[in-house]
Design a protein around this motif. Structure first.
Motif, PDB file in Angstrom:
ATOM      1  N   SER A 288       0.821  -1.217   0.000  1.00  0.00           N
ATOM      2  CA  SER A 288       0.000   0.000   0.000  1.00  0.00           C
ATOM      3  C   SER A 288       0.854   1.267   0.000  1.00  0.00           C
ATOM      4  CB  SER A 288      -0.938   0.010   1.216  1.00  0.00           C
ATOM      5  OG  SER A 288      -0.200   0.188   2.414  1.00  0.00           O
ATOM      6  N   LYS A 289       2.175   1.087   0.051  1.00  0.00           N
ATOM      7  CA  LYS A 289       3.088   2.235   0.099  1.00  0.00           C
ATOM      8  C   LYS A 289       3.690   2.462  -1.286  1.00  0.00           C
ATOM      9  CE  LYS A 289       2.460   2.002   4.584  1.00  0.00           C
ATOM     10  NZ  LYS A 289       1.486   2.888   5.242  1.00  0.00           N
ATOM     11  N   ASN A 290       2.845   2.830  -2.240  1.00  0.00           N
ATOM     12  CA  ASN A 290       3.286   2.903  -3.630  1.00  0.00           C
ATOM     13  C   ASN A 290       3.177   4.302  -4.232  1.00  0.00           C
ATOM     14  OD1 ASN A 290       0.502   3.045  -3.874  1.00  0.00           O
ATOM     15  ND2 ASN A 290       0.301   0.932  -4.604  1.00  0.00           N
ATOM     16  N   ASN A 291       3.106   5.328  -3.379  1.00  0.00           N
ATOM     17  CA  ASN A 291       3.041   6.699  -3.857  1.00  0.00           C
ATOM     18  C   ASN A 291       4.378   7.409  -3.649  1.00  0.00           C
ATOM     19  OD1 ASN A 291       0.255   6.594  -4.600  1.00  0.00           O
ATOM     20  ND2 ASN A 291      -0.287   6.801  -2.429  1.00  0.00           N
ATOM     21  N   ASN A 292       4.561   8.515  -4.327  1.00  0.00           N
ATOM     22  CA  ASN A 292       5.809   9.273  -4.175  1.00  0.00           C
ATOM     23  C   ASN A 292       6.067   9.665  -2.727  1.00  0.00           C
ATOM     24  OD1 ASN A 292       6.629   9.247  -6.873  1.00  0.00           O
ATOM     25  ND2 ASN A 292       5.380  11.036  -7.387  1.00  0.00           N
ATOM     26  N   LYS A 293       5.004   9.919  -1.981  1.00  0.00           N
ATOM     27  CA  LYS A 293       5.166  10.326  -0.580  1.00  0.00           C
ATOM     28  C   LYS A 293       5.744   9.203   0.284  1.00  0.00           C
ATOM     29  CE  LYS A 293       0.482   9.014   0.852  1.00  0.00           C
ATOM     30  NZ  LYS A 293      -0.804   9.492   1.431  1.00  0.00           N
ATOM     31  N   ASP A 294       5.701   7.962  -0.228  1.00  0.00           N
ATOM     32  CA  ASP A 294       6.186   6.811   0.544  1.00  0.00           C
ATOM     33  C   ASP A 294       7.648   6.485   0.271  1.00  0.00           C
ATOM     34  OD1 ASP A 294       3.569   6.305   1.652  1.00  0.00           O
ATOM     35  OD2 ASP A 294       3.011   5.435  -0.290  1.00  0.00           O
ATOM     36  N   LYS A 295       8.295   7.221  -0.626  1.00  0.00           N
ATOM     37  CA  LYS A 295       9.674   6.895  -0.997  1.00  0.00           C
ATOM     38  C   LYS A 295      10.634   6.990   0.183  1.00  0.00           C
ATOM     39  CE  LYS A 295       9.553   7.954  -5.953  1.00  0.00           C
ATOM     40  NZ  LYS A 295      10.109   8.810  -7.040  1.00  0.00           N
ATOM     41  N   TYR A 296      10.293   7.809   1.153  1.00  0.00           N
ATOM     42  CA  TYR A 296      11.179   7.970   2.306  1.00  0.00           C
ATOM     43  C   TYR A 296      11.395   6.652   3.047  1.00  0.00           C
ATOM     44  CZ  TYR A 296       7.359   7.569   5.672  1.00  0.00           C
ATOM     45  OH  TYR A 296       6.327   7.088   6.439  1.00  0.00           O
ATOM     46  N   LEU A 297      10.455   5.722   2.898  1.00  0.00           N
ATOM     47  CA  LEU A 297      10.567   4.443   3.594  1.00  0.00           C
ATOM     48  C   LEU A 297      11.767   3.637   3.113  1.00  0.00           C
ATOM     49  CD1 LEU A 297       6.799   3.437   3.708  1.00  0.00           C
ATOM     50  CD2 LEU A 297       8.230   4.094   5.647  1.00  0.00           C
TER      51      LEU A 297
END
Length: 304
Positions: A288-297
């Motif tokens: 579910s972490k597939n957006n640009n905002k999730d890249k920090y992960l």
């Protein structure tokens, strides 16, 4: 990690044991598994998240050691017994459903100018006492010369294998292997019930990463298994005639993989060693972490 002296001793021990213990049976320690039905197991593996662990990889290739990154991703999911794929709707599948622990194992490293990207998936039933064999393993490897793909499916007492390669000597192949323990399922077995790992002499089908990188024919071979239990770190070692694989893992639940070492004979019988040491861990529903905002992960795993 194994020292050079210890590796030599292990290989020597294998040669001696293969002569003196050829009639011994493997101590497989298969038993009813209680840990998979505990609240502790459910809280960790049925929480709707995957465990992602990154490792600093030192990959032996072409007689040299190359820096890289490996990632082990473990997650439980519903699996079709008939189709041997993830079920879209597990609740509606009835008797066709079984729960598996899926491992997605990736390696990325660069040799000279060109990169390697490798991935292996293994699907092992959580109920090992009821379903003692892993039904499916797949592997793919890509580099600038070309790519290969292999898939193994368990059909009754055999594994059906399909393999595709850009190398002429390998090409497209389809054949069957008698059912045996898979090296590629060891990682899942450690997480589910490490005491089910066989010790002594037994047959094993070598890992698909290793056989493809060294262009070996896939077939079962006799090995020695050694399980060492200590206060904080356990280890499991498979001793082949020309290779050793040692996996280190936590001695307490959830038995996280801490690293591994693979030593084998390369060109001219030169001993080569691949190692991986644990770096970072993240438990999350990564799908579910597939957006640009999730890249920090990705920074949480030290991945570029």
């Amino acid at each position: 990690m194994l020292s050079i002296i210890l590796r030599a001793a292990l290989i020597s021990s294998f040669l001696m044991l293969s002569v003196t213990s050829c009639q011994k049976k493997a101590n497989s320690n298969h038993r009813a598994i209680s840990s998979v039905s505990t609240p502790e197991f459910a809280d960790y593996w049925y929480a709707g998240k995957a465990e992602l662990v990154s490792y600093n990889l030192k990959q032996s290739r072409y007689g040299e050691v190359h820096d890289g990154k490996a990632v082990l991703i473990f997650v439980t999911e519903p699996f079709s017994k008939k189709k041997q794929v993830k079920l879209d709707n597990g609740e509606a599948a009835g008797e066709d459903k079984q729960t598996v622990l899926k491992l997605n194992f990736t390696k990325k490293f660069t040799t000279g100018i060109y990169p390697y990207s490798m991935m292996l998936s293994a699907f092992t039933p959580v109920e090992l006492n009821k379903y003692p064999n892993t039904p499916k393993v797949t592997m793919s490897s890509q580099e600038w010369c070309g790519h290969v793909f292999s898939q193994m499916n368990l059909k009754k007492n055999e594994y059906e294998l399909a393999s595709y390669s850009y190398f002429e000597q390998e090409g497209d192949a389809n054949f069957n292997l008698d059912k045996a323990l898979l090296e590629d399922e060891l990682w899942n077995r450690i997480r589910l019930d490490y005491k089910s790992l066989p010790t002594g002499e037994f047959d094993i089908i070598p890992g698909l990463f290793h056989t493809r990188l060294l262009h070996k024919n896939l077939k079962a071979v006799k090995v020695q298994g050694v399980l060492e239990e200590k206060d904080t770190i356990n280890s499991y070692t498979i001793i082949y005639p020309d290779r050793t694989l040692k996996i280190e893992f936590e001695s307490t639940f959830p038995y996280k993989i801490l690293g591994w070492e693979e030593t084998f004979k390369g060109i001219g019988n030169k001993l080569l060693t691949t190692t991986a040491t644990i770096d970072k861990t993240l438990n999350t529903d990564y799908w579910s972490k597939n957006n640009n905002k999730d890249k920090y992960l990705r920074d949480s795993l030290n991945l570029q």
